[in-house]
Every structure is written in C-alpha cells, then in structure tokens.
Scaffold this active site. Sequence first.
Site, PDB file in Angstrom:
ATOM      1  N   PRO A  26       0.806  -1.219   0.000  1.00 16.41           N
ATOM      2  CG  PRO A  26      -0.595  -1.493   1.806  1.00 16.41           C
ATOM      3  CD  PRO A  26       0.687  -1.971   1.236  1.00 16.41           C
ATOM      4  CD  GLU A  27       4.498   3.181  -2.966  1.00 16.32           C
ATOM      5  OE1 GLU A  27       4.644   4.363  -3.284  1.00 16.32           O
ATOM      6  OE2 GLU A  27       5.238   2.274  -3.398  1.00 16.32           O
TER       7      GLU A  27
ATOM      8  NE  ARG B   8      12.856   0.204   1.036  1.00 18.93           N
ATOM      9  CZ  ARG B   8      13.192  -0.091   2.291  1.00 18.93           C
ATOM     10  NH1 ARG B   8      14.436  -0.018   2.668  1.00 18.93           N
ATOM     11  NH2 ARG B   8      12.317  -0.462   3.165  1.00 18.93           N
TER      12      ARG B   8
ATOM     13  CE  LYS C  14       4.171   5.689   1.604  1.00 14.47           C
ATOM     14  NZ  LYS C  14       5.570   5.296   1.792  1.00 14.47           N
TER      15      LYS C  14
END
Length: 299
Positions: free
Chosen positions: A2-3, A279, A61
Amino acid sequence: MPELPEVETVRAGLARWVVGRTVASVEVRHPRAVRRHRGGGADLTARLTGLRFEAASRRGKYLWLPLADRDGSRGEALVGHLGMSGQLLVRPVDAEDEKHLHIRIRFVGDQQELRFVDQRTFGGLLLDRLVPAADRPEENVPELIAHIARDPMDPHFDDALFTARLRRRGSELKRALLDQSLVSGVGNIYADEALWRAEVHGARRAGALDRATVARLLTEVRGVLADALQAGGTSFDALYVNVNGESGYFDRSLSVYGRDGLPCPRCGTAVRRIAFMNRSSYFCPRCQHPPRATVRKIV
DNA sequence: TATTTAACCTGGACGC
DNA sequence: TGCGTCCAGGTTAAAT
C-alpha cells in the site's frame, strides 16, 4: 504494497462503510498489530468500545477515524497504517476468518464487521490524541503523525516550501522523496516511477537540483499517484474496503519498477536495477543519466 | 543536527 | 521433496 493511492482507496471505503457506526466490541488477536498503542490490546478494546466513528481521514499512508466521545466531544482517533501487507476489510460477521486476521471490530446493530488483516505485521492500529496541524491549526491530526508532511495530492500542500526544503537537502534525491517528513505518500515503487517520468536519476543530490527540475519532478509525482489512484478506484469492490493489499492492479502501468533488463518504454534501453537503502531501485540508464559516482558504482 | 543503517516480519522464489 | 537462503519494503530507533 500500500502506498498513497491504495490507502486513499481504503479511506474512501471506510468513509462509506464504517463512518457513523458505533463500536460494539473489539477483539485483538495479535499483540504486534497494536504494538504502537501505549496501553496494549486490552486498553484499546476498553477505550474504543461504545464510541462512534465520525469521519475517515488520511495523510500520506496513514489513515485515521476521528471518534465522537461519549459526551459528543472530539479528541481521539483510531489511527491505522497498513505497513507492507495490511488490509482493512469490511466482511459479514459470519464470514470465515482470514489466516492473518489480527483485529476484529464489530458494530452496534450491524451484520458487517471491520477486520485488520496483515501477513507481515508491519502495520497496525492504535488510539491517539488529535492535535492541531502545525500549518493549519483549525485542522486536527493524530499526534503520532503530526510530524509527517502533507502529500502532493493534498490541496494545502505547499509547492514552494517543498522545493525550498528539498533543495536544502544534502542527501540523494530518492532518499529525500521517501522521507515522509518532507513529502508523504511516496514509497519505493512510485518514487522510481516518478523519477523515470521526470527523467531524473534518484542518486542525484537533492540540493543540486534547479527549481525547474523540482517542479517537473513534483508534477510527475502527482501524475503517477493520480494514475495509480484511478487504477485503484476502478478495482474498488463494494463489499471490501480494499480488495487487494498485495499490489497488483497498477502493475500493468509500471514503466521501470520491477522491470530489470526489460526495455525502457520511452527509449528501449534495458532498465537497470541497483541496491539502494536495503531495497531496489529501477531506472533507465539512458533517460535518467546517473551521476558520476553512481556510474562507477554500478558498472 | 543531519544523515544513514539496521531491524522488524512472513511467505514465495530459487538453488542445491 | 526438503531444506536453507534471499528478497520484498515502510517506519523508526540507533548509530554515525
């Protein structure tokens, strides 16, 4: 994961299905899902039961549901973050439990319940005090997220302030974009997509960008978020607050993220993947020319 | 003070 | 088939 667009889709679902309802009971099934609530699960349950959700709000968010207190006064909200795999689902009370169902909230006189489901338990819920927003005191935000910047879709987002603060940063551009205290709602996927659209490499120094480049980048951040929001909106299902905590429905529209070795949609050059901040970052080495130090590092 | 790193977590993918 | 390892990433406390 989810962004901002996904969280906004969830917020819209909560506004429709949860606002106006009064909490009949709360069941906390996993302590990690309430780890950010100071009093723990029992305290959250005791304090939330009997209160009514008044609205559904969002910043970046984070989501929150302001509560009408028993005497009608306002002051607290149920705050939620979906983390990487969290879902808030509205389900019939007799529906089978999800494997990773951590919190269940039932409502007075309602055959549907709100469920917090989270595979990786990076997300969670808590009860928090509302405080005046720093830039607009007439607006309330949970104390926990008062330090978080507005997101670029917020009508009160200050472009000039963002530009000035970004250009004072000594760090790399992508790191700055992911800093929620500078701009909220941008995660790893949409940061890469916006940088590609703006034709800027994320390893460039934020402080070295000219105003025109920052303006172009901000336009593209808004563009990618708006496109994703539209895609999320079209997949909205009336029964679920959000059908899909796993990313998916915007996948078809991604230009570089997750496309290592595949041709750049703009110039055909193979997309590159590099490790960044524990990442991955994806970029087109032709459209987004890396700064010299990065060229040495990735070649 | 500003910036960077590591830890948290689970399940799928992959190699052996 | 089974086991071990790697990878995904938002947030924040701790380290630099």
